[in-house]
Design a protein around this motif. Structure first.
Motif, PDB file in Angstrom:
ATOM      1  N   LEU A  21       0.838  -1.201   0.000  1.00  0.00           N
ATOM      2  CA  LEU A  21       0.000   0.000   0.000  1.00  0.00           C
ATOM      3  C   LEU A  21       0.870   1.247   0.000  1.00  0.00           C
ATOM      4  O   LEU A  21       1.823   1.339   0.784  1.00  0.00           O
ATOM      5  CB  LEU A  21      -0.903   0.003   1.232  1.00  0.00           C
ATOM      6  N   VAL A  22       0.524   2.200  -0.844  1.00  0.00           N
ATOM      7  CA  VAL A  22       1.268   3.456  -0.920  1.00  0.00           C
ATOM      8  C   VAL A  22       0.282   4.618  -0.895  1.00  0.00           C
ATOM      9  O   VAL A  22      -0.565   4.733  -1.783  1.00  0.00           O
ATOM     10  CB  VAL A  22       2.125   3.524  -2.195  1.00  0.00           C
ATOM     11  N   GLU A  23       0.434   5.478   0.130  1.00  0.00           N
ATOM     12  CA  GLU A  23      -0.433   6.644   0.255  1.00  0.00           C
ATOM     13  C   GLU A  23       0.175   7.841  -0.454  1.00  0.00           C
ATOM     14  O   GLU A  23       1.396   7.962  -0.581  1.00  0.00           O
ATOM     15  CB  GLU A  23      -0.654   7.016   1.724  1.00  0.00           C
ATOM     16  N   SER A  24      -0.693   8.748  -0.865  1.00  0.00           N
ATOM     17  CA  SER A  24      -0.254  10.010  -1.454  1.00  0.00           C
ATOM     18  C   SER A  24      -1.334  11.056  -1.231  1.00  0.00           C
ATOM     19  O   SER A  24      -2.458  10.724  -0.846  1.00  0.00           O
ATOM     20  CB  SER A  24       0.026   9.847  -2.949  1.00  0.00           C
ATOM     21  N   GLY A  25      -0.977  12.315  -1.471  1.00  0.00           N
ATOM     22  CA  GLY A  25      -1.962  13.383  -1.409  1.00  0.00           C
ATOM     23  C   GLY A  25      -1.920  14.242  -0.170  1.00  0.00           C
ATOM     24  O   GLY A  25      -2.680  15.203  -0.040  1.00  0.00           O
ATOM     25  N   GLY A  26      -1.049  13.925   0.773  1.00  0.00           N
ATOM     26  CA  GLY A  26      -0.946  14.746   1.965  1.00  0.00           C
ATOM     27  C   GLY A  26      -0.378  16.118   1.652  1.00  0.00           C
ATOM     28  O   GLY A  26       0.115  16.378   0.554  1.00  0.00           O
ATOM     29  N   GLY A  27      -0.475  16.999   2.630  1.00  0.00           N
ATOM     30  CA  GLY A  27       0.061  18.338   2.441  1.00  0.00           C
ATOM     31  C   GLY A  27      -0.335  19.247   3.572  1.00  0.00           C
ATOM     32  O   GLY A  27      -0.806  18.789   4.623  1.00  0.00           O
ATOM     33  N   SER A  28      -0.159  20.547   3.336  1.00  0.00           N
ATOM     34  CA  SER A  28      -0.484  21.558   4.345  1.00  0.00           C
ATOM     35  C   SER A  28      -1.633  22.421   3.850  1.00  0.00           C
ATOM     36  O   SER A  28      -1.605  22.894   2.709  1.00  0.00           O
ATOM     37  CB  SER A  28       0.735  22.437   4.610  1.00  0.00           C
ATOM     38  N   VAL A  29      -2.627  22.610   4.719  1.00  0.00           N
ATOM     39  CA  VAL A  29      -3.772  23.445   4.382  1.00  0.00           C
ATOM     40  C   VAL A  29      -4.148  24.282   5.587  1.00  0.00           C
ATOM     41  O   VAL A  29      -3.727  23.994   6.717  1.00  0.00           O
ATOM     42  CB  VAL A  29      -5.000  22.611   3.945  1.00  0.00           C
ATOM     43  N   GLN A  30      -4.976  25.277   5.356  1.00  0.00           N
ATOM     44  CA  GLN A  30      -5.492  26.088   6.455  1.00  0.00           C
ATOM     45  C   GLN A  30      -6.803  25.503   6.969  1.00  0.00           C
ATOM     46  O   GLN A  30      -7.450  24.687   6.303  1.00  0.00           O
ATOM     47  CB  GLN A  30      -5.692  27.523   5.983  1.00  0.00           C
ATOM     48  N   THR A  31      -7.163  25.931   8.155  1.00  0.00           N
ATOM     49  CA  THR A  31      -8.428  25.497   8.749  1.00  0.00           C
ATOM     50  C   THR A  31      -9.579  25.738   7.768  1.00  0.00           C
ATOM     51  O   THR A  31      -9.674  26.804   7.168  1.00  0.00           O
ATOM     52  CB  THR A  31      -8.691  26.259  10.044  1.00  0.00           C
ATOM     53  N   GLY A  32     -10.421  24.710   7.654  1.00  0.00           N
ATOM     54  CA  GLY A  32     -11.543  24.791   6.731  1.00  0.00           C
ATOM     55  C   GLY A  32     -11.259  24.276   5.340  1.00  0.00           C
ATOM     56  O   GLY A  32     -12.184  24.115   4.533  1.00  0.00           O
ATOM     57  N   GLY A  33     -10.007  23.989   5.073  1.00  0.00           N
ATOM     58  CA  GLY A  33      -9.618  23.514   3.756  1.00  0.00           C
ATOM     59  C   GLY A  33      -9.913  22.040   3.553  1.00  0.00           C
ATOM     60  O   GLY A  33     -10.451  21.355   4.440  1.00  0.00           O
ATOM     61  N   SER A  34      -9.540  21.546   2.375  1.00  0.00           N
ATOM     62  CA  SER A  34      -9.800  20.160   1.998  1.00  0.00           C
ATOM     63  C   SER A  34      -8.547  19.523   1.420  1.00  0.00           C
ATOM     64  O   SER A  34      -7.686  20.208   0.861  1.00  0.00           O
ATOM     65  CB  SER A  34     -10.921  20.088   0.954  1.00  0.00           C
ATOM     66  N   LEU A  35      -8.488  18.214   1.561  1.00  0.00           N
ATOM     67  CA  LEU A  35      -7.438  17.413   0.940  1.00  0.00           C
ATOM     68  C   LEU A  35      -8.054  16.107   0.485  1.00  0.00           C
ATOM     69  O   LEU A  35      -9.080  15.658   1.027  1.00  0.00           O
ATOM     70  CB  LEU A  35      -6.296  17.121   1.919  1.00  0.00           C
ATOM     71  N   ARG A  36      -7.380  15.474  -0.460  1.00  0.00           N
ATOM     72  CA  ARG A  36      -7.815  14.174  -0.942  1.00  0.00           C
ATOM     73  C   ARG A  36      -6.622  13.234  -0.887  1.00  0.00           C
ATOM     74  O   ARG A  36      -5.626  13.453  -1.598  1.00  0.00           O
ATOM     75  CB  ARG A  36      -8.338  14.291  -2.369  1.00  0.00           C
ATOM     76  N   LEU A  37      -6.726  12.226  -0.065  1.00  0.00           N
ATOM     77  CA  LEU A  37      -5.659  11.235   0.066  1.00  0.00           C
ATOM     78  C   LEU A  37      -5.999  10.009  -0.767  1.00  0.00           C
ATOM     79  O   LEU A  37      -7.157   9.586  -0.809  1.00  0.00           O
ATOM     80  CB  LEU A  37      -5.474  10.832   1.525  1.00  0.00           C
ATOM     81  N   SER A  38      -4.981   9.445  -1.367  1.00  0.00           N
ATOM     82  CA  SER A  38      -5.161   8.228  -2.144  1.00  0.00           C
ATOM     83  C   SER A  38      -4.278   7.117  -1.602  1.00  0.00           C
ATOM     84  O   SER A  38      -3.191   7.382  -1.078  1.00  0.00           O
ATOM     85  CB  SER A  38      -4.815   8.478  -3.615  1.00  0.00           C
ATOM     86  N   CYS A  39      -4.754   5.908  -1.752  1.00  0.00           N
ATOM     87  CA  CYS A  39      -3.999   4.720  -1.366  1.00  0.00           C
ATOM     88  C   CYS A  39      -4.010   3.776  -2.561  1.00  0.00           C
ATOM     89  O   CYS A  39      -5.082   3.309  -2.973  1.00  0.00           O
ATOM     90  CB  CYS A  39      -4.629   4.071  -0.149  1.00  0.00           C
ATOM     91  N   ALA A  40      -2.845   3.534  -3.108  1.00  0.00           N
ATOM     92  CA  ALA A  40      -2.720   2.644  -4.254  1.00  0.00           C
ATOM     93  C   ALA A  40      -2.160   1.306  -3.806  1.00  0.00           C
ATOM     94  O   ALA A  40      -1.196   1.256  -3.035  1.00  0.00           O
ATOM     95  CB  ALA A  40      -1.807   3.269  -5.299  1.00  0.00           C
ATOM     96  N   ALA A  41      -2.770   0.245  -4.272  1.00  0.00           N
ATOM     97  CA  ALA A  41      -2.361  -1.097  -3.865  1.00  0.00           C
ATOM     98  C   ALA A  41      -1.745  -1.853  -5.025  1.00  0.00           C
ATOM     99  O   ALA A  41      -2.146  -1.688  -6.177  1.00  0.00           O
ATOM    100  CB  ALA A  41      -3.555  -1.874  -3.342  1.00  0.00           C
ATOM    101  N   SER A  42      -0.794  -2.688  -4.705  1.00  0.00           N
ATOM    102  CA  SER A  42      -0.204  -3.574  -5.695  1.00  0.00           C
ATOM    103  C   SER A  42       0.061  -4.922  -5.039  1.00  0.00           C
ATOM    104  O   SER A  42       0.128  -5.031  -3.813  1.00  0.00           O
ATOM    105  CB  SER A  42       1.099  -3.002  -6.254  1.00  0.00           C
ATOM    106  N   GLY A  43       0.183  -5.918  -5.854  1.00  0.00           N
ATOM    107  CA  GLY A  43       0.467  -7.252  -5.346  1.00  0.00           C
ATOM    108  C   GLY A  43      -0.746  -8.165  -5.364  1.00  0.00           C
ATOM    109  O   GLY A  43      -0.649  -9.310  -5.790  1.00  0.00           O
ATOM    110  N   ARG A  44      -1.862  -7.681  -4.882  1.00  0.00           N
ATOM    111  CA  ARG A  44      -3.105  -8.453  -4.899  1.00  0.00           C
ATOM    112  C   ARG A  44      -4.250  -7.483  -5.102  1.00  0.00           C
ATOM    113  O   ARG A  44      -4.166  -6.292  -4.809  1.00  0.00           O
ATOM    114  CB  ARG A  44      -3.297  -9.228  -3.594  1.00  0.00           C
TER     115      ARG A  44
END
Length: 124
Positions: free
Chosen positions: A4-27
């Motif tokens: 499993l590999v996560e991506s999409g993190g970062g820095s935002v201000q209060t009230g903001g939004s982010l979208r994190l993804s988790c990509a899987a390989s192997g199965r």
């Protein structure tokens, strides 16, 4: 075994939004219930939310209910965590995890596979 590999993190201000993804390989992810956990400095790794194998059911921790949402695309072997209305207390490293158990496990011990984590920082 699944990687499993996560991506999409970062820095935002209060009230903001982010979208994190988790990509899987192997199965294929169809075999696993999936969840997101988070860990702030000096604190335990806490449950954020889970989604069942089909994507038909989700369950969230009280602190994120109504603000975060989990979805999955089994064809693409990905899981997504949408974070809205972010607060400084949401600051943490966010981890994607996979479980062979049926349903919506909420405990860390139920998950056999973990990603390396992605940092989310929310400033006031």
């Amino acid at each position: 075994q699944v990687l499993l590999v996560e991506s999409g993190g970062g820095s935002v201000q209060t009230g903001g939004s982010l979208r994190l993804s988790c990509a899987a390989s192997g199965r294929t992810l169809r075999l696993y219930a999936m969840a997101w956990f988070r860990q702030a400095p000096g604190k335990e790794r806490d449950f954020v939310g889970a989604i069942d194998r089909s994507g038909g059911s989700t369950y969230y921790g009280e602190s994120v209910k109504g603000r975060f949402s989990i979805s999955r695309d089994n064809a693409k072997n990905t899981v997504t965590l949408q974070l809205n209305s972010l607060k400084p207390e949401d600051t943490a490293v966010y981890y994607c995890a996979a479980s062979t158990r049926v349903g919506l496990p909420t405990t860390r011990g139920a998950y056999q596979y973990w990603g390396q984590g992605t940092q989310v920082t929310v400033s006031s």
